[in-house]
Design an enzyme around this catalytic site. Sequence first.
Site, mmCIF file in Angstrom:
data_model
loop_
_atom_site.group_PDB
_atom_site.id
_atom_site.type_symbol
_atom_site.label_atom_id
_atom_site.label_comp_id
_atom_site.label_asym_id
_atom_site.label_seq_id
_atom_site.Cartn_x
_atom_site.Cartn_y
_atom_site.Cartn_z
ATOM 1 N N CYS A 5 38.060 18.798 108.180
ATOM 2 C CA CYS A 5 37.735 18.594 106.756
ATOM 3 C C CYS A 5 38.618 19.471 105.875
ATOM 4 O O CYS A 5 38.605 20.703 105.997
ATOM 5 C CB CYS A 5 36.257 18.905 106.517
ATOM 6 N N GLY A 94 34.144 5.789 95.184
ATOM 7 C CA GLY A 94 35.512 6.305 95.081
ATOM 8 C C GLY A 94 35.679 7.702 95.643
ATOM 9 O O GLY A 94 36.533 8.463 95.183
ATOM 10 N N HIS A 101 31.671 17.360 96.468
ATOM 11 C CA HIS A 101 32.347 18.114 95.409
ATOM 12 C C HIS A 101 31.994 17.544 94.055
ATOM 13 O O HIS A 101 31.749 16.338 93.923
ATOM 14 C CB HIS A 101 33.868 18.123 95.614
ATOM 15 N N HIS A 103 33.543 17.234 90.210
ATOM 16 C CA HIS A 103 34.692 17.369 89.319
ATOM 17 C C HIS A 103 34.186 17.887 87.975
ATOM 18 O O HIS A 103 33.244 17.322 87.415
ATOM 19 C CB HIS A 103 35.341 16.005 89.056
HETATM 20 P P1 AMP Z 1 37.257 12.253 95.207
HETATM 21 O O1 AMP Z 1 38.023 11.005 94.956
HETATM 22 O O2 AMP Z 1 36.026 12.373 94.322
HETATM 23 O O3 AMP Z 1 36.937 12.460 96.668
HETATM 24 O O4 AMP Z 1 38.173 13.440 94.730
HETATM 25 C C1 AMP Z 1 39.001 14.157 95.580
HETATM 26 C C2 AMP Z 1 39.851 15.031 94.708
HETATM 27 O O5 AMP Z 1 40.423 16.042 95.516
HETATM 28 C C3 AMP Z 1 41.006 14.311 94.004
HETATM 29 O O6 AMP Z 1 40.885 14.466 92.581
HETATM 30 C C4 AMP Z 1 42.252 15.005 94.569
HETATM 31 O O7 AMP Z 1 43.267 15.166 93.604
HETATM 32 C C5 AMP Z 1 41.681 16.339 95.017
HETATM 33 N N1 AMP Z 1 42.407 17.024 96.101
HETATM 34 C C6 AMP Z 1 42.767 16.504 97.291
HETATM 35 N N2 AMP Z 1 43.384 17.431 98.045
HETATM 36 C C7 AMP Z 1 43.395 18.580 97.312
HETATM 37 C C8 AMP Z 1 43.890 19.888 97.533
HETATM 38 N N3 AMP Z 1 44.497 20.241 98.685
HETATM 39 N N4 AMP Z 1 43.750 20.813 96.556
HETATM 40 C C9 AMP Z 1 43.136 20.472 95.396
HETATM 41 N N5 AMP Z 1 42.635 19.254 95.123
HETATM 42 C C10 AMP Z 1 42.763 18.314 96.065
HETATM 43 ZN ZN ZN Z 2 33.914 20.107 104.821
#
Ligand code: AMP
Ligand code: ZN
Length: 115
Positions: A5, A94, A101, A103
């Site tokens: 992960c 999405g 997490h 946002h």
């Molecule tokens: P979601 O589509 O809600 O799963 O959002 C995943 C988010 O994680 C996206 O906005 C990506 O830009 C962000 N993301 C993916 N990998 C990284 C990373 N290594 N560091 C920071 N953000 C990330």
């Molecule tokens: Zn995890």
Amino acid sequence: MKSDCIFCKIANKEIKSEIVYEDKDMLAFKDIDPKAPVHFLFIPKKHITTLNDILPEDGALLGNMFLKMKETALKHGISSDGYRIVANCNKNGGQAVLHLHFHLLGGRSLAWPPG
Ligand code: AMP
Ligand code: ZN
């Protein structure tokens, strides 16, 4: 810690991130592909896959995460203009990263229609 992960690896500092807040239970860091001038991701340090997987015992953790998101919004100057908190769940929501997490987005109008 789930070994495959990416957000567990960020929480564990195996993958670098730009951390904006950390305590023993949660981490907040800048989204790598920001959709707004302020775009932070708040994650629990323990692996929770999706919103479907939260348990009654996670209530305090989630409550504290919302308090910290509110404080972080204030600290970064987006409280009074406003902001958006988003949690995507699974395919139709999405969700690309399968570690819960939130946002935190702000610094521009996210209202639709704009105005
Ligand atoms: P979601 O589509 O809600 O799963 O959002 C995943 C988010 O994680 C996206 O906005 C990506 O830009 C962000 N993301 C993916 N990998 C990284 C990373 N290594 N560091 C920071 N953000 C990330
Ligand atoms: Zn995890």
